[in-house]
Enzyme design. Sequence first.
Site, PDB file in Angstrom:
ATOM      1  N   CYS A 162       0.831  -1.206   0.000  1.00 29.81           N
ATOM      2  CA  CYS A 162       0.000   0.000   0.000  1.00 29.81           C
ATOM      3  C   CYS A 162       0.869   1.261   0.000  1.00 29.81           C
ATOM      4  O   CYS A 162       1.949   1.277   0.588  1.00 29.81           O
ATOM      5  CB  CYS A 162      -0.894   0.024   1.235  1.00 29.81           C
ATOM      6  SG  CYS A 162      -1.922  -1.435   1.425  1.00 29.81           S
ATOM      7  N   GLY A 214      -4.555 -18.096  -6.132  1.00 32.15           N
ATOM      8  CA  GLY A 214      -5.199 -16.818  -6.363  1.00 32.15           C
ATOM      9  C   GLY A 214      -6.083 -16.772  -7.585  1.00 32.15           C
ATOM     10  O   GLY A 214      -7.237 -17.202  -7.568  1.00 32.15           O
TER      11      GLY A 214
END
Length: 313
Positions: free
Chosen positions: A130, A265
């Site tokens: 982030c 994923g």
Amino acid sequence: MNRLAVELPGLSLKNPIMPASGCFGFGREYAQFYDLSVLGAIMIKATTKEPRFGNSTPRVAETPSGMLNAIGLQNPGLDKVLAEELPWLEQFDVPIIANIAGSTMEEYVEVAAAISKAPNVHALELNISCPNVKKGGIAFGTVPEVAAELTRLVKEVSAVPVYVKLSPNVTDIVAMAKAIEQAGADGLTMINTLVGMRIDVKTGRPILANGTGGLSGPAVKPIAVRMIYEVSQAVSIPIIGMGGVQTAEDVLEFFYAGASAVAVGTANFIDPFVCPTIINELPVLLDELGIRHISECTGRSWKTGAHAVHCRS
């Protein structure tokens, strides 16, 4: 003997297979297809303090061997995850790994302190990809000293072990892993997506509204395997590997490179049954190869005399 069982810090896994964060939501959609209790663990979608609505659309684009996404950490926020999503998951016999994210170190700490106390959360996954708004938007996971400091702060308040998710978008992922280990991380998860882009040849504009996105799927698997191979020889904490896993053979490849468990994923979007399919196929593959227990495979590629490649073109 359960030949697929794996013991990791905070995690007693019946098998080493789990859906990766961001590709499984909070499990509600997939629970319509199978009993989530068959999974080794569930990595839930990234949780931030406040709700996030994500980036503008389009925010997903196909690539020849994977996909790009720029979802923007869309999630309902900490309060709703604690009040609704985690209690709903309690019906399943499966440990939860809570992925946490933030724009400041203070936000990470607040989310970690609260979510780590949920009864079915057995570990945290620290998303350090982030942007740090207090440092001009530079991602927490691109500077070893910053990543280490964030890890230390979260470890101080977390009630459960902390796994740090490594970004491949760095100059030296081994140096990053070492710094995070020294800061007290209990384990690593790797790799996160690589930054990529697609351009619409008719308009000349990027396909994603955000411009760039995270590349995932089979295209990134060789990079993930190489990075796990290098990092696992440099640290002593366990690695949960991810990046392009689709089959039981892929899982074993990650184990040989140095992983102790594996997350699936993008393949969940293609086949919602991919995780239970891999779980069922793993014992058959172990039989074919004469392997008694999955844990015997961790690091086999370098423990048996293979040498890391140091010269890269």
